[in-house]
Structure formats: structure tokens, C-alpha cells
Design a protein around this motif. Structure first.
Motif, PDB file in Angstrom:
ATOM      1  N   THR A   1       0.825  -1.205   0.000  1.00 18.87           N
ATOM      2  CA  THR A   1       0.000   0.000   0.000  1.00 18.87           C
ATOM      3  C   THR A   1       0.856   1.250   0.000  1.00 18.87           C
ATOM      4  O   THR A   1       0.340   2.366  -0.128  1.00 18.87           O
ATOM      5  N   ALA A   2       2.177   1.071   0.170  1.00 23.08           N
ATOM      6  CA  ALA A   2       3.133   2.172   0.093  1.00 23.08           C
ATOM      7  C   ALA A   2       4.518   1.566  -0.055  1.00 23.08           C
ATOM      8  O   ALA A   2       4.744   0.397   0.276  1.00 23.08           O
TER       9      ALA A   2
ATOM     10  N   THR B   1       8.461  12.138   4.030  1.00 23.36           N
ATOM     11  CA  THR B   1       7.834  13.008   3.033  1.00 23.36           C
ATOM     12  C   THR B   1       7.398  12.193   1.823  1.00 23.36           C
ATOM     13  O   THR B   1       8.150  11.350   1.335  1.00 23.36           O
ATOM     14  N   LEU B   2       6.199  12.448   1.338  1.00 21.40           N
ATOM     15  CA  LEU B   2       5.755  11.835   0.083  1.00 21.40           C
ATOM     16  C   LEU B   2       6.673  12.282  -1.052  1.00 21.40           C
ATOM     17  O   LEU B   2       7.008  13.466  -1.167  1.00 21.40           O
TER      18      LEU B   2
ATOM     19  N   HIS C   1       4.929   6.700  -2.657  1.00 23.59           N
ATOM     20  CA  HIS C   1       6.317   6.451  -2.294  1.00 23.59           C
ATOM     21  C   HIS C   1       6.716   7.504  -1.263  1.00 23.59           C
ATOM     22  O   HIS C   1       6.430   8.697  -1.439  1.00 23.59           O
ATOM     23  N   VAL C   2       7.376   7.053  -0.195  1.00 22.61           N
ATOM     24  CA  VAL C   2       7.697   7.930   0.923  1.00 22.61           C
ATOM     25  C   VAL C   2       9.196   7.891   1.191  1.00 22.61           C
ATOM     26  O   VAL C   2       9.784   6.804   1.310  1.00 22.61           O
TER      27      VAL C   2
ATOM     28  N   GLN D   1       6.511   4.891   9.194  1.00 23.26           N
ATOM     29  CA  GLN D   1       6.436   6.275   8.744  1.00 23.26           C
ATOM     30  C   GLN D   1       5.831   6.381   7.338  1.00 23.26           C
ATOM     31  O   GLN D   1       5.092   7.304   7.033  1.00 23.26           O
ATOM     32  N   ALA D   2       6.165   5.394   6.487  1.00 20.82           N
ATOM     33  CA  ALA D   2       5.571   5.382   5.145  1.00 20.82           C
ATOM     34  C   ALA D   2       4.069   5.160   5.208  1.00 20.82           C
ATOM     35  O   ALA D   2       3.294   5.819   4.502  1.00 20.82           O
ATOM     36  N   ALA D   3       3.646   4.240   6.059  1.00 20.20           N
ATOM     37  CA  ALA D   3       2.215   3.927   6.168  1.00 20.20           C
ATOM     38  C   ALA D   3       1.423   5.130   6.678  1.00 20.20           C
ATOM     39  O   ALA D   3       0.272   5.338   6.285  1.00 20.20           O
ATOM     40  N   ALA D   4       2.057   5.925   7.526  1.00 20.80           N
ATOM     41  CA  ALA D   4       1.360   7.086   8.085  1.00 20.80           C
ATOM     42  C   ALA D   4       1.051   8.148   7.033  1.00 20.80           C
ATOM     43  O   ALA D   4       0.164   8.989   7.232  1.00 20.80           O
ATOM     44  N   LEU D   5       1.778   8.093   5.895  1.00 20.30           N
ATOM     45  CA  LEU D   5       1.584   9.116   4.853  1.00 20.30           C
ATOM     46  C   LEU D   5       0.900   8.594   3.606  1.00 20.30           C
ATOM     47  O   LEU D   5       0.710   9.342   2.653  1.00 20.30           O
ATOM     48  N   ARG D   6       0.569   7.294   3.582  1.00 22.27           N
ATOM     49  CA  ARG D   6       0.031   6.733   2.331  1.00 22.27           C
ATOM     50  C   ARG D   6      -1.352   7.316   2.022  1.00 22.27           C
ATOM     51  O   ARG D   6      -2.052   7.820   2.886  1.00 22.27           O
TER      52      ARG D   6
END
Length: 397
Positions: free
Chosen positions: A87-88, A104-105, A144-145, A392-397
Motif C-alpha cells: 500500500t506504500a 515526506t511523500l 512512495h515515501v 512512517q511510510a504507512a502514516a503518509l500513504r
């Protein structure tokens, strides 16, 4: 199901993990290396079944071809991306400069900024960017993060990050302390609070990330207030192949007297120093084994290594204004009981004590190695940078 693919890309290789965040388990991991060489290599492990595969016979022209090889490994060995679709995608990026103080995205502007910051990390950021671009081709429909090694240390005060050189010159060329291993320091400090059952906001912690690369950080209430690495990962502790702290005038001296040019000096300090420079081996296991057999040079090198750590522990107690915990992490910190004991010996006056029996107990879990009731907790907390990147990636997806 909520899977995140974590990518750590180098110039000729990349490591990856597929992590299921619902229960924070690793579903698969692997390595693609020797990109651009005549024969590339892939390694892949399905953690659900234990199946492993390797391929040493294919040519991998670039990172895009590397991702194709990774996708082929998932198709052959699993787990299936249809059952566990990412999912990210989270990317480790070494240097975020002052531009990025959090994950950051990835946008076109972010890619340009990472490229621009390559001047501060020429060995790392270009490779990180290659991985991002190749991954975006392979996984075009998910966010992508970028997760930056430097971001956690953006809380340093100006007095902590400023070098005392010409201020205008320093600002123009970004000469200041940035700090690294931030993802590890963040993860370990939070796990320390969880282990102790105390709010992170009330803890004063020194984290010692000791691997081939090594750094110390003073963390006050979850915020980094000091760290040993500087503008680059070269400053600070003695490492496997890096010198750590050195008088800058030594560089000028070696240029004048030994005839080394600046490229040679950069290679010397980054790749030919540290334990390698002192003993001929950059592997702590080899150095300690030689010392245990009576090799005086290896014992001397270990003394230098320990001395530098103690120097930073003492300084960070002063900066923190107290201390609740000293925490060892990373390959050397987690697995070397003798080094832990000898490094902290003599610091009892600071409330720092090690229980020999607890210290010798091998475990992959977070554990206490100080005696019951000691004023300062001494812990071993395994790091998990990939999981932190995934979070951290999941938090911004």
C-alpha cells in the motif's frame, strides 16, 4: 492486510523487506546486488514459508532491471503481491539537509531536492534516488515515501549543530551538524520507553548505535539534542572503516607531508581508518578475537574504540542534565557483551552499572543488563530501521 515495501538502495545494490503492519511481521526480504556488473546477484526469502532462492547468473543492467529481478523472485518464491499488495513503498534516504525534518511523500520537487542534497552525501543520495525512480516504475500506483536519516536530528539547537567557522561561508555551503542513524535512534528510544513502561516525554536517554557505522545520540523527552555524527557520517565514534573525530589539521598535514591529494584523504578517512586502519580488519569480531588471543595491537584498538564512546557518554550526561537509560543497539551493540561491560566499567559514579550475568545472556529481545534498582537503566534494544521506515511510510500513504 496492510503491507509496506521498504527499500534501502545503494549505488550497485538494494535491500528490501515486505512488512505487514497489521502485526508488524516481515513477510519477505532480499538483496539485489552487483547492479551494472557482468553478473548480478539476487537473494530472496519468503518468511512465511521459509523458502529461499538465489540467482547468480543474470546480468542486472540498472536499478529498474533490479526491481524486475525482485518481482521475479516474489513471483517464484512468494509471498504473492496479489495477496499482500504494497500500500506504500518506503525509501531510506541518507541526507535530507535542512529541507526535511520528517518523512515526506515523494514528488518531482522532492526528487529534485534529494538530487540537490547529493552535494552533502555524494556516495548515498544519488543511489537512494536511483532506487526511488526504479521503484516508482515498478509500483506506479502506490505512494512512495522518503524517510531521511537526518530528520530525527532536526531538533538539535543551534548551539549543538553550529561549527565555529565563518558564518556566511558555513550557511552558503551547508556546513553544520546534521547527524545520521536517526531512524534507528528514534525507533530505539521509543522501544526503550515501551520496555520501561514510562512515557518517552519524561526520559533522558543515551542511545549507542554500534555497528560498522557507529553513532551516539542524547535524547531528551523523545527529542534528539546531541549526536556524534556531523555534517557527514564521518564525525564522532571510531567505526569499522571511518576515523571518527580527528583534528582537521591532520588532513592538511598529510596532504603536505605524505603527498596525499584530497580524494585520497577522503578515501583514507572513510574507508581505510577506524578499526581497519588500526588493526588491518574493520570487523569487530575479528579484532576482538585477536585481542582475546593476546594481540596487543587489537587490544589497543579496542581501548581507543571504548575511550571514544565513554567520552561521548560523559558529555551527553552533562548535556541532558541527568540520565535515565543507556541503550546499546545495532550489530556490535546488541551482540558484544564484553565490549558493553568494558565500555561502561568505571562509570558507577554516574549510576551506570552492568550485571555480568544479565549482560552475558544472549537474546534477540529488548532486555535489561543493569542490576535491579540501579539508578540508571542499561539496556540492549535491537534496532529495526526497516519497521520504522514502514511505519512512517504507512502514516503518509
Amino acid at each position: 492486510m496492510s503491507a509496506v515495501l521498504v527499500v534501502n538502495s545503494g549505488s550497485s545494490s538494494f535491500k528490501y523487506q515486505l512488512i505487514e503492519l497489521d502485526d508488524e511481521t516481515t513477510l519477505a526480504s532480499g538483496l539485489v546486488e552487483r547492479i551494472g556488473e557482468a553478473v548480478g546477484q539476487t537473494r530472496h526469502r519468503n518468511h512465511l514459508t521459509g523458502a529461499e532462492s538465489s540467482n547468480d547468473s543474470q546480468s542486472i543492467a540498472d536499478h529498474a532491471a533490479g526491481f524486475e529481478a525482485m518481482m521475479a523472485a516474489f513471483a517464484a518464491q512468494g509471498p504473492s503481491f496479489e495477496e499482500h499488495p504494497p500500500t506504500a513503498v518506503g525509501h531510506r534516504v541518507v541526507h535530507g539537509g535542512v529541507d526535511f525534518d520528517r518523512a515526506t511523500l515523494v514528488t518531482d520537487e522532492v526528487e529534485k531536492a534529494i538530487d540537490r542534497l547529493s552535494a552533502l552525501a555524494p556516495l548515498h543520495n544519488p543511489a537512494n534516488l536511483q532506487g526511488i525512480r526504479a521503484a516508482k516504475e515498478a509500483f506506479a500506483d502506490v505512494p512512495h515515501v522518503a524517510v531521511f536519516d537526518t530528520a530525527f536530528h532536526q531538533t538539535l539547537a543551534p548551539a549543538a549543530y553550529t561549527y565555529a567557522i565563518d558564518a556566511e561561508l558555513a550557511e552558503k555551503h551547508h556546513v553544520r551538524r546534521f547527524g545520521f542513524h536517526g531512524t534507528s535512534h528514534k525507533y530505539v528510544s521509543e522501544k526503550t520507553a515501551e520496555f520501561l513502561g514510562r512515557p518517552l516525554a519524561e526520559l533522558k536517554i543515551i542511545v549507542l548505535h554500534l555497528g560498522n557505522g557507529a553513532s551516539a545520540a542524547a535524547i531528551d523527552g523523545g527529542r534528539s539534542i546531541e549526536t556524534s555524527m556531523g555534517m557527514t557520517p564521518l564525525e564522532g565514534l571510531v567505526m569499522g572503516t571511518r576515523s571518527g573525530d580527528i583534528d582537521p589539521a591532520a588532513v592538511f598535514h598529510l596532504h603536505r607531508e605524505a603527498g596525499l591529494d584530497f580524494d585520497e584523504l577522503e578515501t583514507l578517512l572513510n574507508k581505510g581508518s577506524g578499526l581497519l586502519g588500526l588493526t588491518g580488519s574493520g570487523d569487530m569480531r575479528d579484532v576482538q578475537d585477536s585481542a582475546s588471543r593476546g594481540d596487543a595491537v587489537s587490544e589497543w584498538a579496542l581501548a581507543v574504540y571504548r575511550h571514544r564512546i565513554r567520552h561521548y557518554v560523559g558529555a551527553y550526561v552533562a548535556q541532558l542534565g541527568g540520565l535515565d537509560a543507556v541503550v546499546f543497539t545495532a550489530g556490535v551493540g546488541e551482540n558484544n557483551a564484553l565490549l558493553r561491560r568494558r565500555t561502561l566499567a568505571g562509570l558507577e559514579f554516574l549510576g551506570i552499572r552492568v550485571d555480568d550475568d544479565r549482560n552475558e545472556l544472549a537474546s534477540r529481545d529488548a532486555r535489561r543488563i543493569s542490576p535491579e534498582g540501579a539508578p540508571v537503566e542499561v539496556l540492549v534494544v535491537p534496532t529495526n530501521e526497516e519497521l520504522e521506515i514502514a511505519r512512517q511510510a504507512a502514516a503518509l500513504r
